[in-house]
Design a protein around this motif. Structure first.
Motif, PDB file in Angstrom:
ATOM      1  N   LEU A 192      25.694  48.381  34.354  1.00  0.00           N
ATOM      2  CA  LEU A 192      25.107  47.117  34.775  1.00  0.00           C
ATOM      3  C   LEU A 192      24.811  46.319  33.513  1.00  0.00           C
ATOM      4  N   CYS A 193      24.924  45.004  33.602  1.00  0.00           N
ATOM      5  CA  CYS A 193      24.640  44.110  32.481  1.00  0.00           C
ATOM      6  C   CYS A 193      23.325  43.392  32.765  1.00  0.00           C
ATOM      7  N   PHE A 194      22.326  43.658  31.949  1.00  0.00           N
ATOM      8  CA  PHE A 194      20.993  43.100  32.107  1.00  0.00           C
ATOM      9  C   PHE A 194      20.763  41.988  31.089  1.00  0.00           C
ATOM     10  N   GLN A 195      20.167  40.896  31.518  1.00  0.00           N
ATOM     11  CA  GLN A 195      19.625  39.885  30.621  1.00  0.00           C
ATOM     12  C   GLN A 195      18.123  40.138  30.624  1.00  0.00           C
ATOM     13  N   VAL A 196      17.587  40.475  29.452  1.00  0.00           N
ATOM     14  CA  VAL A 196      16.190  40.908  29.364  1.00  0.00           C
ATOM     15  C   VAL A 196      15.436  39.991  28.414  1.00  0.00           C
ATOM     16  N   GLU A 197      14.384  39.395  28.933  1.00  0.00           N
ATOM     17  CA  GLU A 197      13.515  38.537  28.133  1.00  0.00           C
ATOM     18  C   GLU A 197      12.556  39.426  27.360  1.00  0.00           C
ATOM     19  N   VAL A 198      12.592  39.313  26.041  1.00  0.00           N
ATOM     20  CA  VAL A 198      11.702  40.092  25.169  1.00  0.00           C
ATOM     21  C   VAL A 198      11.013  39.085  24.256  1.00  0.00           C
ATOM     22  N   GLY A 199       9.812  38.668  24.652  1.00  0.00           N
ATOM     23  CA  GLY A 199       9.114  37.637  23.892  1.00  0.00           C
ATOM     24  C   GLY A 199       9.827  36.309  24.049  1.00  0.00           C
TER      25      GLY A 199
ATOM     26  N   VAL B  31       7.945  45.592  25.667  1.00  0.00           N
ATOM     27  CA  VAL B  31       8.063  45.334  27.092  1.00  0.00           C
ATOM     28  C   VAL B  31       9.041  44.182  27.268  1.00  0.00           C
ATOM     29  N   GLY B  32       9.991  44.366  28.158  1.00  0.00           N
ATOM     30  CA  GLY B  32      10.945  43.316  28.481  1.00  0.00           C
ATOM     31  C   GLY B  32      10.879  42.992  29.958  1.00  0.00           C
ATOM     32  N   LYS B  33      11.323  41.799  30.306  1.00  0.00           N
ATOM     33  CA  LYS B  33      11.375  41.379  31.707  1.00  0.00           C
ATOM     34  C   LYS B  33      12.829  41.093  32.054  1.00  0.00           C
ATOM     35  N   ILE B  34      13.344  41.772  33.074  1.00  0.00           N
ATOM     36  CA  ILE B  34      14.723  41.559  33.494  1.00  0.00           C
ATOM     37  C   ILE B  34      14.806  40.229  34.231  1.00  0.00           C
ATOM     38  N   VAL B  35      15.624  39.309  33.702  1.00  0.00           N
ATOM     39  CA  VAL B  35      15.750  37.994  34.314  1.00  0.00           C
ATOM     40  C   VAL B  35      17.080  37.827  35.049  1.00  0.00           C
ATOM     41  N   LYS B  36      18.047  38.685  34.744  1.00  0.00           N
ATOM     42  CA  LYS B  36      19.340  38.627  35.419  1.00  0.00           C
ATOM     43  C   LYS B  36      19.997  40.000  35.313  1.00  0.00           C
ATOM     44  N   CYS B  37      20.748  40.361  36.342  1.00  0.00           N
ATOM     45  CA  CYS B  37      21.474  41.630  36.315  1.00  0.00           C
ATOM     46  C   CYS B  37      22.770  41.458  37.100  1.00  0.00           C
ATOM     47  N   THR B  38      23.874  41.884  36.488  1.00  0.00           N
ATOM     48  CA  THR B  38      25.176  41.797  37.140  1.00  0.00           C
ATOM     49  C   THR B  38      25.929  43.106  36.952  1.00  0.00           C
ATOM     50  N   GLU B  39      26.862  43.369  37.852  1.00  0.00           N
ATOM     51  CA  GLU B  39      27.717  44.535  37.707  1.00  0.00           C
ATOM     52  C   GLU B  39      28.791  44.237  36.665  1.00  0.00           C
ATOM     53  N   VAL B  40      29.192  45.263  35.940  1.00  0.00           N
ATOM     54  CA  VAL B  40      30.286  45.151  34.979  1.00  0.00           C
ATOM     55  C   VAL B  40      31.546  45.600  35.710  1.00  0.00           C
TER      56      VAL B  40
ATOM     57  N   VAL C 176       8.680  51.846  33.337  1.00  0.00           N
ATOM     58  CA  VAL C 176       7.989  50.575  33.557  1.00  0.00           C
ATOM     59  C   VAL C 176       6.510  50.730  33.224  1.00  0.00           C
ATOM     60  N   PRO C 177       5.855  49.659  32.742  1.00  0.00           N
ATOM     61  CA  PRO C 177       4.418  49.751  32.477  1.00  0.00           C
ATOM     62  C   PRO C 177       3.642  49.874  33.791  1.00  0.00           C
ATOM     63  N   ASP C 178       2.531  50.591  33.768  1.00  0.00           N
ATOM     64  CA  ASP C 178       1.749  50.765  34.993  1.00  0.00           C
ATOM     65  C   ASP C 178       0.783  49.608  35.236  1.00  0.00           C
ATOM     66  N   ARG C 179       0.742  48.646  34.334  1.00  0.00           N
ATOM     67  CA  ARG C 179      -0.047  47.423  34.496  1.00  0.00           C
ATOM     68  C   ARG C 179       0.850  46.250  34.150  1.00  0.00           C
ATOM     69  N   ASP C 180       0.471  45.065  34.633  1.00  0.00           N
ATOM     70  CA  ASP C 180       1.251  43.876  34.310  1.00  0.00           C
ATOM     71  C   ASP C 180       1.074  43.557  32.828  1.00  0.00           C
ATOM     72  N   MET C 181       2.164  43.608  32.103  1.00  0.00           N
ATOM     73  CA  MET C 181       2.138  43.321  30.665  1.00  0.00           C
ATOM     74  C   MET C 181       3.088  42.165  30.393  1.00  0.00           C
ATOM     75  N   GLU C 182       2.749  41.368  29.420  1.00  0.00           N
ATOM     76  CA  GLU C 182       3.555  40.214  29.025  1.00  0.00           C
ATOM     77  C   GLU C 182       4.838  40.695  28.348  1.00  0.00           C
ATOM     78  N   ALA C 183       5.962  40.079  28.696  1.00  0.00           N
ATOM     79  CA  ALA C 183       7.227  40.411  28.056  1.00  0.00           C
ATOM     80  C   ALA C 183       7.130  40.104  26.559  1.00  0.00           C
ATOM     81  N   GLY C 184       7.546  41.059  25.756  1.00  0.00           N
ATOM     82  CA  GLY C 184       7.519  40.885  24.309  1.00  0.00           C
ATOM     83  C   GLY C 184       6.430  41.658  23.606  1.00  0.00           C
ATOM     84  N   VAL C 185       5.435  42.148  24.353  1.00  0.00           N
ATOM     85  CA  VAL C 185       4.382  42.908  23.681  1.00  0.00           C
ATOM     86  C   VAL C 185       4.946  44.225  23.176  1.00  0.00           C
ATOM     87  N   GLU C 186       4.435  44.657  22.046  1.00  0.00           N
ATOM     88  CA  GLU C 186       4.913  45.875  21.425  1.00  0.00           C
ATOM     89  C   GLU C 186       4.317  47.101  22.110  1.00  0.00           C
ATOM     90  N   ILE C 187       5.152  48.103  22.265  1.00  0.00           N
ATOM     91  CA  ILE C 187       4.686  49.390  22.785  1.00  0.00           C
ATOM     92  C   ILE C 187       4.393  50.271  21.579  1.00  0.00           C
TER      93      ILE C 187
END
Length: 114
Positions: free
Chosen positions: A37-44, A21-30, A102-113
């Protein structure tokens, strides 16, 4: 469901893939691309840059904070002069529209699927 002319994967293939699970922290157009799109994704405890062809499907501001499914251990590639360090998982409907998984419940960024 019957598969024709498709190669089956084994559990050995699947266990090599690290989905998290990742959390998108920033997104910009290329600018050099009409699709990317260029995503900055927090993973753990790290943030990775992921490029994805979602420009026509999402506005940059609407994805900030969204939790998404990330394939983490993909070989880094370059697109439009930028590096991409993972892959966002998306679904495609019959009309060709794409949607982030997307997960159907709130999950912490970095947890393994699993």
């Amino acid at each position: 469901m019957e598969y024709q002319n498709e190669e089956y994967v084994t559990c050995d293939h699947l266990i090599k893939m690290k989905f998290k699970v990742g959390k998108i922290v920033k997104c910009t157009e290329v600018n050099q691309s009409n699709r990317l799109l260029c995503f900055q994704v927090e993973v753990g405890n790290k943030t990775c840059q992921i490029l994805s062809g979602l420009k026509g499907y999402y506005k940059t501001e609407e994805v900030i904070g969204k939790k998404v499914m990330v394939l983490e251990n993909v070989k880094t590639t370059r697109m439009a002069g930028l590096k991409s360090e993972g892959m966002l998982m998306v679904a495609e409907d019959r009309e060709g529209k794409l949607a982030l998984m997307v997960p159907d419940r709130d999950m912490e960024a970095g947890v393994e699927i699993i």
